[in-house]
Design a protein around this motif. Structure first.
Motif, PDB file in Angstrom:
ATOM      1  N   GLU A 214       0.913  -0.966   0.139  1.00 17.74           N
ATOM      2  CA  GLU A 214       0.120   0.142   0.059  1.00 17.74           C
ATOM      3  C   GLU A 214       0.907   1.265   0.036  1.00 17.74           C
ATOM      4  O   GLU A 214       0.573   2.088  -0.849  1.00 17.74           O
ATOM      5  CB  GLU A 214      -0.820  -0.053   1.228  1.00 17.74           C
ATOM      6  N   LEU A 215       1.924   1.204   0.777  1.00 18.99           N
ATOM      7  CA  LEU A 215       2.812   2.422   1.147  1.00 18.99           C
ATOM      8  C   LEU A 215       3.376   2.689  -0.200  1.00 18.99           C
ATOM      9  O   LEU A 215       3.659   3.665  -0.869  1.00 18.99           O
ATOM     10  CB  LEU A 215       3.668   2.140   2.067  1.00 18.99           C
ATOM     11  N   VAL A 216       4.009   1.487  -0.806  1.00 23.10           N
ATOM     12  CA  VAL A 216       4.670   1.600  -2.274  1.00 23.10           C
ATOM     13  C   VAL A 216       3.852   2.207  -3.345  1.00 23.10           C
ATOM     14  O   VAL A 216       4.149   3.333  -4.265  1.00 23.10           O
ATOM     15  CB  VAL A 216       5.376   0.145  -2.686  1.00 23.10           C
ATOM     16  N   GLU A 217       2.426   1.838  -3.246  1.00 25.47           N
ATOM     17  CA  GLU A 217       1.415   2.320  -4.242  1.00 25.47           C
ATOM     18  C   GLU A 217       1.320   3.982  -4.163  1.00 25.47           C
ATOM     19  O   GLU A 217       0.903   4.513  -4.835  1.00 25.47           O
ATOM     20  CB  GLU A 217       0.182   1.680  -3.949  1.00 25.47           C
ATOM     21  N   THR A 218       1.687   4.516  -2.930  1.00 23.58           N
ATOM     22  CA  THR A 218       1.557   5.915  -2.710  1.00 23.58           C
ATOM     23  C   THR A 218       2.778   6.560  -3.213  1.00 23.58           C
ATOM     24  O   THR A 218       2.840   7.978  -3.167  1.00 23.58           O
ATOM     25  CB  THR A 218       1.443   6.212  -1.006  1.00 23.58           C
ATOM     26  N   GLY A 219       3.626   5.907  -3.699  1.00 23.54           N
ATOM     27  CA  GLY A 219       4.998   6.693  -4.452  1.00 23.54           C
ATOM     28  C   GLY A 219       6.198   6.419  -3.484  1.00 23.54           C
ATOM     29  O   GLY A 219       6.968   6.891  -4.276  1.00 23.54           O
ATOM     30  N   LEU A 220       6.154   5.649  -2.342  1.00 24.79           N
ATOM     31  CA  LEU A 220       7.290   5.542  -1.964  1.00 24.79           C
ATOM     32  C   LEU A 220       8.203   4.363  -2.415  1.00 24.79           C
ATOM     33  O   LEU A 220       7.621   3.406  -2.982  1.00 24.79           O
ATOM     34  CB  LEU A 220       7.137   5.043  -0.287  1.00 24.79           C
ATOM     35  N   THR A 221       9.459   4.126  -2.271  1.00 26.60           N
ATOM     36  CA  THR A 221      10.453   3.346  -2.424  1.00 26.60           C
ATOM     37  C   THR A 221      10.197   2.096  -1.369  1.00 26.60           C
ATOM     38  O   THR A 221       9.656   2.508  -0.378  1.00 26.60           O
ATOM     39  CB  THR A 221      11.836   3.500  -2.610  1.00 26.60           C
ATOM     40  N   GLU A 222      10.388   0.995  -1.666  1.00 27.22           N
ATOM     41  CA  GLU A 222      10.394   0.089  -0.649  1.00 27.22           C
ATOM     42  C   GLU A 222      11.066   0.209   0.831  1.00 27.22           C
ATOM     43  O   GLU A 222      10.543  -0.122   1.756  1.00 27.22           O
ATOM     44  CB  GLU A 222      10.995  -1.521  -1.326  1.00 27.22           C
ATOM     45  N   GLU A 223      12.431   0.787   0.501  1.00 21.97           N
ATOM     46  CA  GLU A 223      12.968   1.172   1.752  1.00 21.97           C
ATOM     47  C   GLU A 223      12.427   2.168   2.473  1.00 21.97           C
ATOM     48  O   GLU A 223      12.119   1.969   3.757  1.00 21.97           O
ATOM     49  CB  GLU A 223      14.292   1.633   1.308  1.00 21.97           C
ATOM     50  N   GLN A 224      11.903   3.380   1.974  1.00 24.01           N
ATOM     51  CA  GLN A 224      11.075   4.209   2.552  1.00 24.01           C
ATOM     52  C   GLN A 224       9.813   3.746   3.186  1.00 24.01           C
ATOM     53  O   GLN A 224       9.518   3.995   4.382  1.00 24.01           O
ATOM     54  CB  GLN A 224      10.610   5.276   1.529  1.00 24.01           C
ATOM     55  N   ALA A 225       9.114   2.706   2.596  1.00 22.08           N
ATOM     56  CA  ALA A 225       7.903   2.210   2.909  1.00 22.08           C
ATOM     57  C   ALA A 225       8.327   1.593   4.197  1.00 22.08           C
ATOM     58  O   ALA A 225       7.329   1.480   5.210  1.00 22.08           O
ATOM     59  CB  ALA A 225       7.380   1.210   2.059  1.00 22.08           C
ATOM     60  N   LYS A 226       9.345   0.781   4.295  1.00 25.62           N
ATOM     61  CA  LYS A 226       9.864  -0.088   5.482  1.00 25.62           C
ATOM     62  C   LYS A 226       9.953   0.797   6.719  1.00 25.62           C
ATOM     63  O   LYS A 226       9.771   0.490   7.883  1.00 25.62           O
ATOM     64  CB  LYS A 226      10.851  -1.032   5.318  1.00 25.62           C
ATOM     65  N   LYS A 227      10.761   1.986   6.439  1.00 28.71           N
ATOM     66  CA  LYS A 227      10.967   2.963   7.380  1.00 28.71           C
ATOM     67  C   LYS A 227       9.655   3.626   8.120  1.00 28.71           C
ATOM     68  O   LYS A 227       9.437   3.951   9.184  1.00 28.71           O
ATOM     69  CB  LYS A 227      11.844   4.159   6.910  1.00 28.71           C
ATOM     70  N   GLN A 228       8.643   3.567   7.274  1.00 27.54           N
ATOM     71  CA  GLN A 228       7.434   4.288   7.679  1.00 27.54           C
ATOM     72  C   GLN A 228       6.219   3.077   8.340  1.00 27.54           C
ATOM     73  O   GLN A 228       5.264   3.741   8.590  1.00 27.54           O
ATOM     74  CB  GLN A 228       6.693   4.928   6.277  1.00 27.54           C
ATOM     75  N   SER A 229       6.512   2.251   7.939  1.00 26.90           N
ATOM     76  CA  SER A 229       5.610   0.868   8.398  1.00 26.90           C
ATOM     77  C   SER A 229       5.152   0.986   9.770  1.00 26.90           C
ATOM     78  O   SER A 229       5.966   1.356  10.673  1.00 26.90           O
ATOM     79  CB  SER A 229       6.301  -0.467   8.131  1.00 26.90           C
ATOM     80  N   LYS A 230       3.943   1.082   9.891  1.00 27.38           N
ATOM     81  CA  LYS A 230       3.428   1.094  11.402  1.00 27.38           C
ATOM     82  C   LYS A 230       3.613  -0.153  11.989  1.00 27.38           C
ATOM     83  O   LYS A 230       3.978  -0.149  13.383  1.00 27.38           O
ATOM     84  CB  LYS A 230       1.960   1.411  11.210  1.00 27.38           C
ATOM     85  N   LEU A 231       3.375  -1.187  11.468  1.00 24.89           N
ATOM     86  CA  LEU A 231       3.643  -2.527  12.018  1.00 24.89           C
ATOM     87  C   LEU A 231       4.870  -2.818  12.291  1.00 24.89           C
ATOM     88  O   LEU A 231       5.204  -3.276  13.691  1.00 24.89           O
ATOM     89  CB  LEU A 231       3.197  -3.600  10.708  1.00 24.89           C
ATOM     90  N   GLU A 232       5.888  -2.405  11.794  1.00 26.19           N
ATOM     91  CA  GLU A 232       7.479  -2.420  12.089  1.00 26.19           C
ATOM     92  C   GLU A 232       7.531  -1.779  13.368  1.00 26.19           C
ATOM     93  O   GLU A 232       8.257  -2.319  14.402  1.00 26.19           O
ATOM     94  CB  GLU A 232       8.294  -1.947  10.957  1.00 26.19           C
ATOM     95  N   LYS A 233       7.104  -0.656  13.486  1.00 22.87           N
ATOM     96  CA  LYS A 233       7.186   0.261  14.673  1.00 22.87           C
ATOM     97  C   LYS A 233       6.497  -0.486  15.942  1.00 22.87           C
ATOM     98  O   LYS A 233       7.129  -0.569  17.177  1.00 22.87           O
ATOM     99  CB  LYS A 233       6.427   1.558  14.722  1.00 22.87           C
ATOM    100  N   GLU A 234       5.380  -1.128  15.713  1.00 21.89           N
ATOM    101  CA  GLU A 234       4.563  -1.687  16.810  1.00 21.89           C
ATOM    102  C   GLU A 234       5.533  -3.110  17.201  1.00 21.89           C
ATOM    103  O   GLU A 234       5.470  -3.447  18.424  1.00 21.89           O
ATOM    104  CB  GLU A 234       3.407  -2.150  16.434  1.00 21.89           C
ATOM    105  N   ILE A 235       6.202  -3.772  16.231  1.00 18.18           N
ATOM    106  CA  ILE A 235       7.013  -4.628  16.673  1.00 18.18           C
ATOM    107  C   ILE A 235       8.193  -4.571  17.491  1.00 18.18           C
ATOM    108  O   ILE A 235       8.295  -5.016  18.521  1.00 18.18           O
ATOM    109  CB  ILE A 235       7.479  -5.728  15.452  1.00 18.18           C
ATOM    110  N   ALA A 236       8.636  -3.542  17.162  1.00 21.99           N
ATOM    111  CA  ALA A 236       9.998  -2.802  17.919  1.00 21.99           C
ATOM    112  C   ALA A 236       9.421  -2.731  19.324  1.00 21.99           C
ATOM    113  O   ALA A 236       9.983  -2.713  20.183  1.00 21.99           O
ATOM    114  CB  ALA A 236      10.543  -1.607  17.111  1.00 21.99           C
TER     115      ALA A 236
END
Length: 509
Positions: A214-236
């Motif tokens: 979804e994030l990539v579809e808004t125009g982000l690169t995969e790397e940027q998307a991973k940085k913005q990921s809400k789920l990743e933050k919640e896991i951390a």
RNA sequence: GGUCCGGUAGCUCAGCUGGAUAGAGCAACAGAUUUCUAAUCUGUAGGUCAUAGGUUCGAAUCCUAUCCGGAUCACCA
């Protein structure tokens, strides 16, 4: 002393008695079994000596065989082809050797613990967030065989396992459970515990993949998307909560891990896998700081301005390696350093083998080099038994893509094939149902074990589930079958009162 | 890009501390065998050991280069 060693010793003494001043060692003497097309049992390769001693092949061969004739009881005859001296041994020698094997039930085995040396074998060290897969089976079979072989050679073997029971992986399973609308447990679903934990892990991965997409579809690169990921933050965050020992997080962690252990132990049972001690990452993950500090004082490590601690291994052909983060926390390798000391305290072993996939070769090179510099006693006897991945005909297994071959499924499958084949043949008609199940299990699991062990560990191997495994040719069922037949021969002989006599007596008559 | 590992018969693999004519199993082909522990047996065919150099009496095996495939080079584990 083997007969080859005996021959080599005699030849060596003879060769060193030359008048040309040449000196040889045992290493220079090559003794092979004679190829089938030639007469003889063992072949001594004479080329190197011919050259150095400046003798003709037939002269040297004659001299050596005359010497052998007088010193070796088993000597029968010899012949020379080019530079190959073929030695024939007496039938009495062979019959004696065979008799020795026949009459000794423990032939090839050393007495238990006779080496007076301890060896630790660590395997398969799984993560607790998903069930075992095909790669673990290769690991388990390698580790078990190694342990058995060392034991048969008189070593005292300590089997250990390190569970990766904390960190982001298990946090993912926990997160998915927390956010599930209907909560499955082994009790309410009847599903094996390790599979439930694994299912939650997969569920998280699916959600995560969707989020990134979804994030990539808004125009982000995969790397940027991973940085913005809400789920990743919640896991951390969840991982930090675990480290801070938040009661409900720790409680859930304990519960889900207990599901995993209950499930995985069932799989262990089928594979006859037992450990002397199991270690848990959750108990050692922040250890090793003292060791690093000591090393820092000794100048083995160095500290950067941001207070992270490193070791420079460039002179050993390796890189610089971080051992303590700038915030003072430990990394993967730090706990491994600490664990070695712990294990040495627990078991006073002389050698240690880690059975781990070849993707961690670099890690172990670094680890062993660090331990050497820290002056760990016996650090030169640490060994990484590395093995290649097990791949599918479609390519690599990836848990995130669901292309993983599950260990439990494979075990069921091979046992089922064994069952079908056995019933087709109708060989087990008179065996009790209980006994039958045991036989299917041992044939099926044995076939898989042999199949996975047959390939050189360093090579990656391809497992084709569609073709499953062979039951013909160079396979375990075949070997088992031959054993069964010889046992049957012995039984029938006894029933008909035919006496089985040692080989040398049979030859005499 | 650096480092490490692999590349042997159609397929899956042995052989690799240098030794004689490179071996198995499967598949293929020809035949045997009717179930007696036959989950068989016999035979045939199938190879420029990735490629090119080098070392040597001798190279699948050791060295160098190249090609192909993989792993790894995180303040992840």
């Amino acid at each position: 002393m083997t007969i080859q060693e005996e021959i080599a010793a005699i030849v060596l003494t003879y060769l060193n008695n030359n008048d040309k001043g040449e000196k040889f060692t045992l290493k220079d003497i090559l003794i092979n079994t004679t190829p089938a097309d030639f007469t003889g049992d063992y072949t001594i390769v004479l080329f190197p000596f011919i050259k150095k001693l400046r003798m003709k092949p037939d002269e040297l061969a004659e001299a050596i065989s005359t010497d052998l004739k007088s010193k070796l009881r088993a000597y029968q005859n010899h012949n020379l082809v080019k530079g190959f001296l073929n030695i024939e041994l007496t039938p009495a020698f062979w019959s004696n050797s065979l008799g020795e094997v026949l009459n000794n039930d423990h032939f090839g085995f050393s007495k238990k613990g006779s080496k007076n040396k301890g060896i630790m074998v660590e395997y398969p060290s799984p993560n607790t967030n998903k069930p075992l897969h095909l790669g673990h089976l290769r690991n388990i079979f390698l580790g078990s065989s190694l342990a058995n072989i060392m034991e048969a050679n008189g070593y005292t073997v300590y089997r250990t396992c390190l569970y990766n029971d904390r960190g982001t992986n298990i946090s993912k399973s926990m997160w998915a459970y927390q956010h599930a609308s209907t909560k499955h447990t082994p009790e309410n679903s009847g599903i094996k515990g390790d599979h439930i934990v694994g299912d939650y892990y997969v569920r998280f991965s699916d959600l995560y993949k969707a989020e990134i997409k979804e994030l990539v579809e808004t125009g982000l690169t995969e790397e940027q998307a991973k940085k913005q990921s809400k789920l990743e933050k919640e896991i951390a965050e969840l991982t930090v909560q675990w480290e801070l020992k938040l009661p409900e997080v720790v409680e859930l962690w304990k519960t889900m891990n207990s599901w995993f252990y209950a499930g995985v132990r069932k799989t262990y049972e089928r594979l006859d896998l037992h450990f002397d001690k199991e270690y848990y990452e959750s108990e050692v993950y922040n250890r090793g700081r003292e060791t690093v500090e000591e090393g820092l004082k000794k100048g083995i490590f160095y500290q950067k301005e941001d207070s992270s601690v490193w070791i420079d291994l460039t002179d050993a052909g390796l890189d610089q390696k971080l051992v303590l983060r700038s915030n003072g926390t430990t990394v993967y390798i730090t706990q491994d350093i600490a664990l070695v000391y712990q294990k040495q305290k627990d078991f006073n072993f002389q050698r240690s083998v880690y059975v781990v996939g070849n993707e961690q070769e670099y890690h172990f090179k670094v680890l062993f080099e660090i331990l050497k510099r820290l002056g760990l006693k016996g650090s030169e006897h640490l060994h990484h038994l590395s093995y290649g991945m097990v791949e599918l005909p479609t390519g690599k297994m990836k848990s995130r893509e669901g292309t993983v071959v599950d260990a439990d499924d494979i075990l069921d499958e091979v046992v089922n094939i064994a069952k079908e084949k056995a019933n087709e043949q109708g060989k087990l008609a008179e065996v009790s149902a209980d006994e039958k199940e045991k036989i299917y299990e041992s044939i099926g699991v044995g076939a898989l074990r042999y199949f996975l062990l047959k390939v050189d560990p360093v090579k990656k191997m391809i497992y084709n589930p569609a073709e499953s495994i062979d039951f013909n040719g160079n396979t375990a069922p075949f070997i088992q079958y031959i054993y069964a037949r010889t046992q049957s021969l012995k039984r029938n002989a006894a029933a008909q009162q035919i006496e089985i006599v040692p080989f040398q007596e049979a030859i005499k008559n």
